[in-house]
Design a protein around this motif. Structure first.
Motif, short mmCIF file in Angstrom:
data_model
loop_
_atom_site.label_atom_id
_atom_site.label_comp_id
_atom_site.label_asym_id
_atom_site.label_seq_id
_atom_site.Cartn_x
_atom_site.Cartn_y
_atom_site.Cartn_z
N LEU A 1 0.82 -1.20 0.00
CA LEU A 1 0.00 0.00 0.00
C LEU A 1 0.86 1.26 0.00
O LEU A 1 0.54 2.25 -0.66
CB LEU A 1 -0.92 0.00 1.22
N ALA A 2 1.96 1.24 0.75
CA ALA A 2 2.83 2.40 0.82
C ALA A 2 3.51 2.69 -0.51
O ALA A 2 3.94 3.81 -0.77
CB ALA A 2 3.88 2.20 1.91
N GLN A 3 3.60 1.68 -1.38
CA GLN A 3 4.29 1.84 -2.66
C GLN A 3 3.34 2.02 -3.84
O GLN A 3 3.78 2.05 -4.99
CB GLN A 3 5.18 0.62 -2.90
N VAL A 4 2.04 2.15 -3.56
CA VAL A 4 1.08 2.37 -4.65
C VAL A 4 1.36 3.72 -5.30
O VAL A 4 1.57 4.73 -4.63
CB VAL A 4 -0.37 2.33 -4.13
N THR A 5 1.39 3.74 -6.62
CA THR A 5 1.61 4.97 -7.38
C THR A 5 0.44 5.19 -8.32
O THR A 5 -0.53 4.44 -8.31
CB THR A 5 2.91 4.87 -8.19
N GLY A 6 0.57 6.21 -9.16
CA GLY A 6 -0.47 6.46 -10.16
C GLY A 6 -0.66 5.31 -11.12
O GLY A 6 -1.70 5.20 -11.76
N GLY A 7 0.34 4.44 -11.21
CA GLY A 7 0.23 3.29 -12.10
C GLY A 7 -0.50 2.12 -11.49
O GLY A 7 -0.75 1.12 -12.16
N GLY A 8 -0.82 2.19 -10.19
CA GLY A 8 -1.56 1.13 -9.55
C GLY A 8 -0.69 0.23 -8.69
O GLY A 8 0.45 0.54 -8.37
N VAL A 9 -1.24 -0.94 -8.36
CA VAL A 9 -0.58 -1.90 -7.47
C VAL A 9 0.30 -2.83 -8.28
O VAL A 9 -0.13 -3.41 -9.29
CB VAL A 9 -1.64 -2.72 -6.70
N THR A 10 1.55 -2.98 -7.85
CA THR A 10 2.48 -3.89 -8.53
C THR A 10 2.11 -5.34 -8.18
O THR A 10 1.90 -5.67 -7.01
CB THR A 10 3.93 -3.60 -8.11
N CYS A 11 2.05 -6.18 -9.19
CA CYS A 11 1.50 -7.53 -9.01
C CYS A 11 2.33 -8.43 -8.11
O CYS A 11 1.80 -9.10 -7.22
CB CYS A 11 1.33 -8.20 -10.37
N ARG A 12 3.63 -8.49 -8.33
CA ARG A 12 4.43 -9.48 -7.61
C ARG A 12 4.41 -9.25 -6.10
O ARG A 12 4.20 -10.20 -5.34
CB ARG A 12 5.85 -9.51 -8.18
N PRO A 13 4.63 -8.03 -5.61
CA PRO A 13 4.51 -7.82 -4.16
C PRO A 13 3.10 -8.10 -3.64
O PRO A 13 2.94 -8.57 -2.52
CB PRO A 13 4.89 -6.34 -3.98
N LEU A 14 2.09 -7.82 -4.45
CA LEU A 14 0.72 -8.11 -4.05
C LEU A 14 0.53 -9.60 -3.82
O LEU A 14 -0.04 -10.02 -2.80
CB LEU A 14 -0.26 -7.61 -5.11
N LEU A 15 0.98 -10.41 -4.75
CA LEU A 15 0.83 -11.86 -4.60
C LEU A 15 1.59 -12.37 -3.38
O LEU A 15 1.11 -13.24 -2.65
CB LEU A 15 1.31 -12.57 -5.86
#
Length: 327
Positions: free
Chosen positions: A118-132
Motif C-alpha cells: 500500500l505504501a508503494q502504490v503509485t499512479g500506475g496502480g498496485v504492482t503484481c508481484r509484491p501483491l501476490l
C-alpha cells in the motif's frame, strides 16, 4: 467461473473447488520469509494446479452511486471509482506502517508485506508481484488457521496465485495489475461488460485469479472485523456467527445453492476465538501480551486488506472486468 484442471495433482475441496494437493508456497516469519515464499510459489507453478473461486469472498450487498450493485463486484463497491479517478496522487498514498507495539503474531510478516504494498502504490496502480507475495504471507496463512475447510481454501487460492504468476512471466518484472489486465484485453481473453450482465473472464487468466483472490481477501477482512467485535464472554464460543455475517456480505452473492450448502457444512469446523488467539501467537509471555499482539495484527490486517481490495478493484471497474457469474 469454475477453474480448469491443471496438469499437476489436484483434488476437490469440501467447497467444491479444485485445489492443489502437492505444491504450496512456503512463507515463514523469518527475515527471509519473502524470498522463501517466492521460491515456494515458483515450485508450485510447476505443479500447474488451477485456482478459482468456490472458496473466496466477494462483495457486500449495498448499491453504489455509480450503478454497480455492491454484490456484483469482488471488492467493497462503496469506493468504486470512475476510470478518470484511477490515478492516485502522492497526497493520497497511505503512510508507512507504524512500529509495532507488541512482539507480533504469525500474521505479522504478511501484515507488514500488505502495508508495504500500500505504501508503494503509485499512479500506475498496485504492482503484481509484491501483491501476490503479501497474500501468500498473510491471507493464505490465516486461512490455514481456520480449520480443515479453509486449509483447502488456502490451497485453492495458492492455485490462483500461480495462475496470476503464469501471466506475469510474459510481462516486465514491475508489471502492475493494470498492466496484466490490459495485456489480457489486448489478447482478447475477456469480454468486458457492465452490470447487470457484467464481464466474462477467461478461466485461466490473471483477471480470474485476481478476482477470486480479492474475494477471499474481502471475506477474510470482514471476518476479522466480526471477530474483533465479539464480546469477551463469547471468546470460548464458535466463530460461526461472525463467519456467516462475513459470508452474507461476500461469498453468498457469487455462490449457487449447492455451494451455499457446502459452505454451511464446512463452517461447523471453525475454532473458537480463544483457540485462534493461541494459534496466532503461541508462547506469549502473558495472556495480556498475547491478546494485545493478536488484536494489533488483526486490526492491521483488516484495514490493509480492505484498502488492497479497493485499490485493485478500481482497475477492474475501470476496465469493465467485473465478472458477476455464480459458481
Amino acid at each position: 467461473a469454475g477453474g480448469e484442471p491443471g496438469v499437476g495433482a489436484v483434488g476437490r475441496s469440501e467447497m467444491g473447488a479444485e485445489v492443489d494437493i502437492e505444491g504450496r508456497a512456503e512463507a515463514d516469519a523469518a527475515p527471509d520469509a519473502e524470498a522463501g515464499a517466492e521460491r515456494g510459489a515458483e515450485r508450485g507453478e510447476e505443479d500447474g494446479a488451477e485456482g478459482d473461486g468456490a472458496d473466496g469472498g466477494a462483495a457486500g450487498c449495498m448499491d453504489s452511486p455509480d450503478g454497480f450493485p455492491v454484490s456484483s463486484a469482488p471488492w467493497r463497491q462503496s469506493v468504486i471509482a470512475s476510470p478518470a479517478s484511477v490515478p492516485r496522487s502522492p497526497a493520497e498514498m497511505p503512510a508507512p506502517p507504524l512500529p509495532s507495539r507488541t512482539g507480533g503474531t504469525l500474521l505479522r510478516p504478511g501484515v507488514m508485506a500488505m502495508q508495504r504494498v500500500l505504501a508503494q502504490v503509485t499512479g500506475g496502480g498496485v504492482t503484481c508481484r509484491p501483491l501476490l507475495l503479501c497474500l501468500e504471507l498473510g491471507m493464505l496463512k490465516l486461512q490455514g488457521m481456520l480449520g480443515a475447510t479453509f486449509t483447502l481454501a488456502a490451497r485453492n487460492d495458492a492455485g490462483n496465485v500461480r495462475k496470476v504468476r503464469a501471466v506475469l512471466a510474459r510481462l516486465h518484472p514491475e508489471a502492475t495489475v493494470r498492466d496484466a489486465l490490459a495485456d489480457e484485453l489486448a489478447r482478447r481473453d475477456h469480454v468486458p461488460g457492465l452490470p447487470p450482465k457484467g464481464a466474462t473472464l477467461a478461466t485461466a487468466s490473471a483477471a480470474m485469479g485476481l478476482t477470486w483472490l480479492l474475494r477471499s481477501l474481502h471475506f477474510c477482512s470482514l471476518l476479522i472485523e466480526g471477530l474483533l467485535g465479539m464480546p469477551v464472554w463469547a471468546r470460548a464460543t464458535s466463530l460461526t456467527e461472525p463467519l456467516h455475517a462475513a459470508y452474507r456480505r461476500s461469498l453468498q452473492p457469487f455462490h449457487g445453492w449447492l455451494m451455499q450448502s457446502v459452505f454451511a457444512r464446512g463452517a461447523k469446523s471453525l475454532p473458537t476465538l480463544d483457540a485462534l488467539t493461541e494459534t496466532l501467537c503461541p508462547g506469549a509471555v502473558s495472556r495480556e501480551a498475547q491478546e494485545a499482539a493478536v488484536r494489533e495484527d488483526l486490526e492491521a490486517f483488516a484495514a490493509a486488506g480492505a484498502r488492497l481490495c479497493e485499490e485493485v478493484g478500481r482497475e477492474f471497474a475501470a476496465m469493465q472486468l467485473v465478472d458477476l457469474r455464480k459458481v
